[in-house]
Design an enzyme around this catalytic site. Structure first.
Site, PDB file in Angstrom:
ATOM      1  N   LYS A   1       1.968   5.521   3.965  1.00 39.37           N
ATOM      2  CA  LYS A   1       0.742   6.070   3.390  1.00 39.37           C
ATOM      3  C   LYS A   1       0.168   7.217   4.217  1.00 39.37           C
ATOM      4  O   LYS A   1       0.525   7.418   5.381  1.00 39.37           O
ATOM      5  CB  LYS A   1      -0.292   4.956   3.188  1.00 39.37           C
ATOM      6  CG  LYS A   1       0.057   4.129   1.943  1.00 39.37           C
ATOM      7  CD  LYS A   1      -1.015   3.169   1.550  1.00 39.37           C
ATOM      8  CE  LYS A   1      -0.555   2.433   0.283  1.00 39.37           C
ATOM      9  NZ  LYS A   1      -1.358   1.251   0.022  1.00 39.37           N
TER      10      LYS A   1
ATOM     11  N   ARG B   1       3.499  -5.487   2.445  1.00 37.50           N
ATOM     12  CA  ARG B   1       4.143  -4.726   1.377  1.00 37.50           C
ATOM     13  C   ARG B   1       4.740  -3.461   1.998  1.00 37.50           C
ATOM     14  O   ARG B   1       4.005  -2.591   2.464  1.00 37.50           O
ATOM     15  CB  ARG B   1       3.099  -4.377   0.314  1.00 37.50           C
ATOM     16  CG  ARG B   1       3.653  -3.643  -0.899  1.00 37.50           C
ATOM     17  CD  ARG B   1       2.553  -3.329  -1.896  1.00 37.50           C
ATOM     18  NE  ARG B   1       3.042  -2.615  -3.052  1.00 37.50           N
ATOM     19  CZ  ARG B   1       3.231  -1.303  -3.084  1.00 37.50           C
ATOM     20  NH1 ARG B   1       2.964  -0.563  -2.039  1.00 37.50           N
ATOM     21  NH2 ARG B   1       3.693  -0.728  -4.183  1.00 37.50           N
TER      22      ARG B   1
HETATM   23  C1  YH5 Z   1      -1.275  -1.765  -1.695  1.00 33.56           C
HETATM   24  O1  YH5 Z   1      -1.682  -1.251  -0.642  1.00 33.56           O
HETATM   25  N1  YH5 Z   1      -0.116   0.253  -2.773  1.00 33.56           N
HETATM   26  S1  YH5 Z   1       1.175   1.790  -4.626  1.00 33.56           S
HETATM   27  C2  YH5 Z   1       0.547   6.711  -1.431  1.00 33.56           C
HETATM   28  C3  YH5 Z   1       1.478   7.091  -0.482  1.00 33.56           C
HETATM   29  C4  YH5 Z   1       2.500   6.225  -0.142  1.00 33.56           C
HETATM   30  C5  YH5 Z   1       2.591   4.987  -0.739  1.00 33.56           C
HETATM   31  C6  YH5 Z   1       2.349   9.117   0.377  1.00 33.56           C
HETATM   32  N2  YH5 Z   1       0.468  -0.810  -4.631  1.00 33.56           N
HETATM   33  C7  YH5 Z   1      -0.546  -1.037  -2.692  1.00 33.56           C
HETATM   34  O2  YH5 Z   1       2.475   2.437  -1.994  1.00 33.56           O
HETATM   35  N3  YH5 Z   1      -0.431  -3.001  -4.076  1.00 33.56           N
HETATM   36  C8  YH5 Z   1       0.468   0.359  -3.974  1.00 33.56           C
HETATM   37  O3  YH5 Z   1       1.281   8.307   0.095  1.00 33.56           O
HETATM   38  C9  YH5 Z   1      -0.162  -1.695  -3.842  1.00 33.56           C
HETATM   39  N4  YH5 Z   1      -1.530  -3.074  -1.971  1.00 33.56           N
HETATM   40  C10 YH5 Z   1      -1.118  -3.683  -3.127  1.00 33.56           C
HETATM   41  N5  YH5 Z   1      -1.414  -4.960  -3.321  1.00 33.56           N
HETATM   42  C11 YH5 Z   1       0.752   3.062  -3.474  1.00 33.56           C
HETATM   43  C12 YH5 Z   1       1.710   3.279  -2.374  1.00 33.56           C
HETATM   44  C13 YH5 Z   1       1.648   4.616  -1.718  1.00 33.56           C
HETATM   45  C14 YH5 Z   1       0.645   5.495  -2.048  1.00 33.56           C
END
Ligand code: YH5
Length: 277
Positions: A221, A255
């Site tokens: 993230k 996760r």
């Molecule tokens: C979460 O924290 N996150 S989807 C932006 C990024 C990188 C990755 C480059 N679903 C979560 O993974 N479900 C997502 O920047 C989730 N907790 C739970 N429970 C977003 C993601 C991501 C977003």
């Protein structure tokens, strides 16, 4: 602590790894349905071999600014993967969705965990989860995915996150969901500045007070790659560190994208914890 569904029990005494399985078309070179399902299943099986005990299947991109996805597209992406993975494995299958219809069809196809970044706020979502008696993760988010990162503001940050989760726990229980089926997530990166995210991480232990399992997702993230001036894909090491910090502060479900590296790190933590006086 544990979560249960039908005959299955997931022991949360040691942190469990939830591997992220993306089914959005941009995650594969060729958009053909057969290729997409096959690649997704291969990726899931690799994560299971590497130590994931939960596979989180998502068909909606919730990255900041990503377009919204219709119910038909989300069903087309998610259901074939749930069906196929269920045939091949008894791993816990989580579905990352906010749509009641996707939840319903995913549970029918064999999913045993619902992961909702919108904390079951869509009309009908609580009913589906209550009716199926399936465990659910409810997450804090301020605003909507498309716009949430445009200058999020809070009067009192941490109390607002707690207040939101407290209200959603109450709404879930009022709607017929058993308390022992609820997992909490403070929602790293969802309507939060870099400072908010690190404040949350520093104070993650506060979320132990609900006596419910805690799920966290920091993997790749912005709070990592922006801080380090890197690309998201270059954040394996920092993502693992983030996961270990969360586990050390009480998170039971992590996760992550990088399952193998996270599993190694968690083995160190588990081994150390055995020697705690
Ligand atoms: C979460 O924290 N996150 S989807 C932006 C990024 C990188 C990755 C480059 N679903 C979560 O993974 N479900 C997502 O920047 C989730 N907790 C739970 N429970 C977003 C993601 C991501 C977003």
């Amino acid at each position: 602590m544990e979560i249960r569904y039908k005959d299955k029990v997931l022991d949360l005494t040691e942190p469990q790894i939830m591997g992220i399985l993306n089914t959005t078309p941009d995650s594969f070179s060729d958009g053909g349905k057969y290729t997409v399902v096959r690649s997704a299943i291969e990726h899931a099986q690799e994560m299971i071999r590497d130590g994931a005990t939960i596979i989180d299947i998502g068909g909606e991109s919730t990255r900041p600014g990503a377009p919204e996805v219709g119910v038909d597209d989300e069903l087309k992406r998610v259901i074939p993967v749930v069906t196929e993975l269920r045939q091949k494995s008894d791993v816990w299958i989580s579905v990352d969705t906010s749509k009641p219809e996707v939840m319903k069809q995913a549970i029918e196809a064999g999913a045993d965990f619902i992961n909702d970044i919108r904390a079951l706020q869509e009309p009908g979502a609580i009913d589906v989860v209550a009716g199926a008696a399936v465990p659910v993760c409810i997450m804090h988010m301020k605003g909507k995915p498309r716009t949430m990162q445009k200058a999020p503001e809070y009067e009192h940050f941490l109390p607002e996150v707690h207040c939101f989760l407290k209200d959603r726990i109450e709404a879930c229980i009022h709607g017929g969901i058993e308390r022992e089926n609820i997992v909490l997530d403070p929602g790293f990166g969802f309507g939060k500045t870099l400072e908010h995210n690190y404040y949350l991480l520093a104070n993650l232990e506060e979320f132990k007070k609900y006596d419910l399992p805690i799920l966290t997702g920091l993997s790749r993230k912005t709070m990592l790659h922006k801080l380090l001036n890197k690309k998201p894909a270059e954040c394996e090491l920092s993502s693992v560190v983030g996961a270990v910090i969360c586990a050390g502060k009480g998170a039971q479900i992590l996760r992550v994208h990088d399952v193998k590296a996270t599993a190694e790190a968690i083995t160190i933590l588990n081994t150390m914890n055995k020697y705690q006086k």
